[in-house]
Design a protein around this motif. Structure first.
Motif, mmCIF file in Angstrom:
data_model
loop_
_atom_site.group_PDB
_atom_site.id
_atom_site.type_symbol
_atom_site.label_atom_id
_atom_site.label_comp_id
_atom_site.label_asym_id
_atom_site.label_seq_id
_atom_site.Cartn_x
_atom_site.Cartn_y
_atom_site.Cartn_z
ATOM 1 N N GLN A 68 49.409 -29.798 26.098
ATOM 2 C CA GLN A 68 50.042 -30.087 27.403
ATOM 3 C C GLN A 68 51.469 -29.834 27.236
ATOM 4 O O GLN A 68 52.426 -30.513 27.944
ATOM 5 N N VAL A 69 51.911 -28.971 26.371
ATOM 6 C CA VAL A 69 53.439 -28.512 26.469
ATOM 7 C C VAL A 69 53.810 -27.858 27.560
ATOM 8 O O VAL A 69 53.004 -27.002 28.025
ATOM 9 N N LYS A 70 54.872 -28.100 28.129
ATOM 10 C CA LYS A 70 54.999 -27.506 29.669
ATOM 11 C C LYS A 70 56.200 -26.884 29.635
ATOM 12 O O LYS A 70 57.371 -27.082 28.804
ATOM 13 N N THR A 71 56.479 -25.766 30.377
ATOM 14 C CA THR A 71 57.596 -24.885 30.601
ATOM 15 C C THR A 71 58.947 -25.974 31.360
ATOM 16 O O THR A 71 58.463 -26.658 32.168
ATOM 17 N N ALA A 72 60.108 -25.652 30.713
ATOM 18 C CA ALA A 72 61.075 -26.218 31.353
ATOM 19 C C ALA A 72 61.292 -27.999 30.762
ATOM 20 O O ALA A 72 62.348 -28.558 31.076
ATOM 21 N N GLU A 73 60.563 -28.688 30.029
ATOM 22 C CA GLU A 73 60.618 -29.760 29.247
ATOM 23 C C GLU A 73 61.642 -29.611 28.289
ATOM 24 O O GLU A 73 61.787 -28.535 27.699
ATOM 25 N N THR A 74 62.137 -30.721 27.749
ATOM 26 C CA THR A 74 62.931 -30.697 26.619
ATOM 27 C C THR A 74 62.066 -30.691 25.298
ATOM 28 O O THR A 74 61.113 -30.905 25.160
ATOM 29 N N ILE A 75 62.795 -29.760 24.261
ATOM 30 C CA ILE A 75 62.221 -29.806 22.977
ATOM 31 C C ILE A 75 61.666 -31.279 22.585
ATOM 32 O O ILE A 75 60.551 -31.344 21.830
ATOM 33 N N TRP A 76 62.398 -32.169 22.556
ATOM 34 C CA TRP A 76 62.144 -33.480 22.302
ATOM 35 C C TRP A 76 60.669 -33.908 22.873
ATOM 36 O O TRP A 76 60.203 -34.344 22.151
ATOM 37 N N GLN A 77 60.669 -33.522 24.263
ATOM 38 C CA GLN A 77 59.270 -33.812 24.889
ATOM 39 C C GLN A 77 58.202 -33.131 24.423
ATOM 40 O O GLN A 77 56.864 -33.764 24.192
ATOM 41 N N ALA A 78 58.511 -31.908 24.153
ATOM 42 C CA ALA A 78 57.302 -31.228 23.694
ATOM 43 C C ALA A 78 56.969 -31.373 22.255
ATOM 44 O O ALA A 78 55.633 -31.560 21.722
ATOM 45 N N LYS A 79 57.952 -31.736 21.335
ATOM 46 C CA LYS A 79 57.466 -32.140 19.982
ATOM 47 C C LYS A 79 56.763 -33.363 19.917
ATOM 48 O O LYS A 79 55.994 -33.699 18.841
ATOM 49 N N LYS A 80 57.175 -34.556 20.817
ATOM 50 C CA LYS A 80 56.316 -35.822 21.005
ATOM 51 C C LYS A 80 54.906 -35.440 21.177
ATOM 52 O O LYS A 80 53.980 -36.044 20.839
ATOM 53 N N LYS A 81 54.745 -34.475 22.134
ATOM 54 C CA LYS A 81 53.152 -34.243 22.299
ATOM 55 C C LYS A 81 52.467 -33.397 21.188
ATOM 56 O O LYS A 81 51.595 -33.493 20.800
#
Length: 411
Positions: free
Chosen positions: A54-67
């Protein structure tokens, strides 16, 4: 005969291009981001394994790494993307001269006139394009084939990655109408909120809704979206570089608070006329008429237009003509929710110059001074931003200025 339109969408374009140089990472979740060394960068693209998390375009690296803690981050190479995009469109041009890029990774192709050269079967030609894309560039595309541009784009989104979807007059109700209305091209947040209020959740709901009511709710955009949902899009595929002059240029605004009184209404008109004049000059056009639309708090609309002589691209002349229309058709004691000022009957600046009265030399000199003044204002805005300078009476846009609110905004 129906047209045959393709919409070709390069799958996970940025990430796919980067993985050409890193084939060993293909099976891992990978994302391209603006600044991998910074926790403040954002995700620009991701591959299929990353989408599973569920990594999404335009989210922060921090948010993506959390997922996805094991997400591999790669830096962007925009020059490489632009170069490949040009090469991909050159490939499309081997099949038709009607290729319209839509962003860096999408294009429409009108193959109506050339389909017979490649066997006459839209699905077979789409599959051939997909094979050729993999062979030449190592990239994949999803292709939507349909009888108009809007449905072709829905087709390319319908099945990914590396797939072909054909939407015909016979099957579009089955394929398109159950889709969420937000999937439809040009349905923005404001339209989506309005649709939700009226129970319009699917594209089929939109097609079944009363078109005239949609016009009342959303203006021309509402009627156009209804046409899109009904399969009535007739917009042509316009090749890059092919300039089609606009038939009209307008700006509208729904004010945060209703305008009250003649002074506020004229100020709102002046703001919109200034924006329209800037766009006219940008297109090197002048108008021979102006239209004013007024909407009250109960969503009742009134529209009037008038001819202008001589043709103009001057904000003050547009504002004066529109203000006179307002005086003639509107009770200034009644509140105004929204205004739209539109320049109509457009002609090129060169043609307008040829129409000038040879006996109005003194007036022409005055107009030339005004035109030089407004061109100077354009230069100031280009350098310092659109909110750098505006008519003194115009409502202030809070997004561009830090001071006075729009008319009625401080009450």
């Amino acid at each position: 005969m129906d047209r045959v339109i393709f919409h070709c969408d390069l799958n996970s374009f940025y990430a796919s291009v980067e993985l050409l140089s890193h084939p060993e990472l293909r099976h891992l979740p990978v994302a391209v981001c603006g600044d991998p060394a910074s926790r403040h960068g954002i995700i620009l693209a991701k591959n299929e394994p990353a989408k599973v998390f569920q990594v999404k375009t335009a989210e922060t690296i921090w948010q993506a790494k959390k997922k996805c803690p094991d997400l591999v981050l790669l830096p962007a190479h925009h020059g490489l993307y632009r170069d490949l995009s040009r090469k991909v469109n050159s490939l499309y041009e081997e099949y038709t001269d009607l290729v319209e890029p839509f962003g860096i990774d999408e294009s429409w192709l009108d193959v109506t006139g050339t389909l017979h050269l490649f066997g006459g079967d839209p699905r077979a030609l789409a599959d051939r394009l997909r094979d050729e894309m993999r062979r030449r560039f190592g990239l994949t595309i999803s292709v939507g084939a349909s009888f108009n541009k809007v449905f072709a784009k829905l087709g390319s989104d319908y099945k990914k990655p590396d797939a072909t979807t054909v939407i015909t007059r016979e099957n579009f109700r089955k394929i398109v109408w159950p889709l969420p209305v937000t999937d439809l091209l040009y349905v923005g947040r404001a339209a989506a909120r309005t649709f939700q209020k009226f129970g319009i959740r699917t594209i089929g709901d939109l097609a079944a809704f009363d078109r005239e009511q949609l016009f009342v709710l959303l203006g021309k955009n509402g009627a156009q979206l209804h046409d899109f949902a009904s399969g009535e899009d007739r917009s042509p595929v316009a090749p890059a570089g092919q300039y089609t002059p606009p038939k009209s240029i307008g700006n509208g605004y729904t004010f945060p608070n209703d305008l009250q009184g003649r002074e506020e209404i004229r100020a709102g008109i002046a703001q919109l006329a200034d924006q329209v004049a800037v766009r006219l000059r940008r297109h090197s056009m002048k108008c021979q008429g102006v239209s004013l639309a007024i909407r009250d708090p109960n969503f009742r609309d009134i529209s009037r237009q008038t001819r202008l002589d001589p043709p103009t691209d001057l904000a003050r002349e547009l504002a004066q003509a529109a203000a006179e229309l307002a005086d003639s058709c509107w009770n200034m004691a009644s509140p105004v929710r929204a205004l739209t000022v539109t320049a109509i009957y457009l002609i090129s600046t060169e043609e307008a110059g040829a129409q000038l009265d040879l006996f109005s030399a003194g007036q022409d000199a005055k107009r030339q001074r005004l035109e030089r003044l407004e061109n100077t204002l354009d230069l100031i805005r280009a350098k310092y931003g659109p909110g750098a300078i505006a008519p003194a009476s115009a409502p202030r846009d809070p997004a561009q200025e830090r001071h006075a609110p729009p008319p009625g905004g401080g009450k």
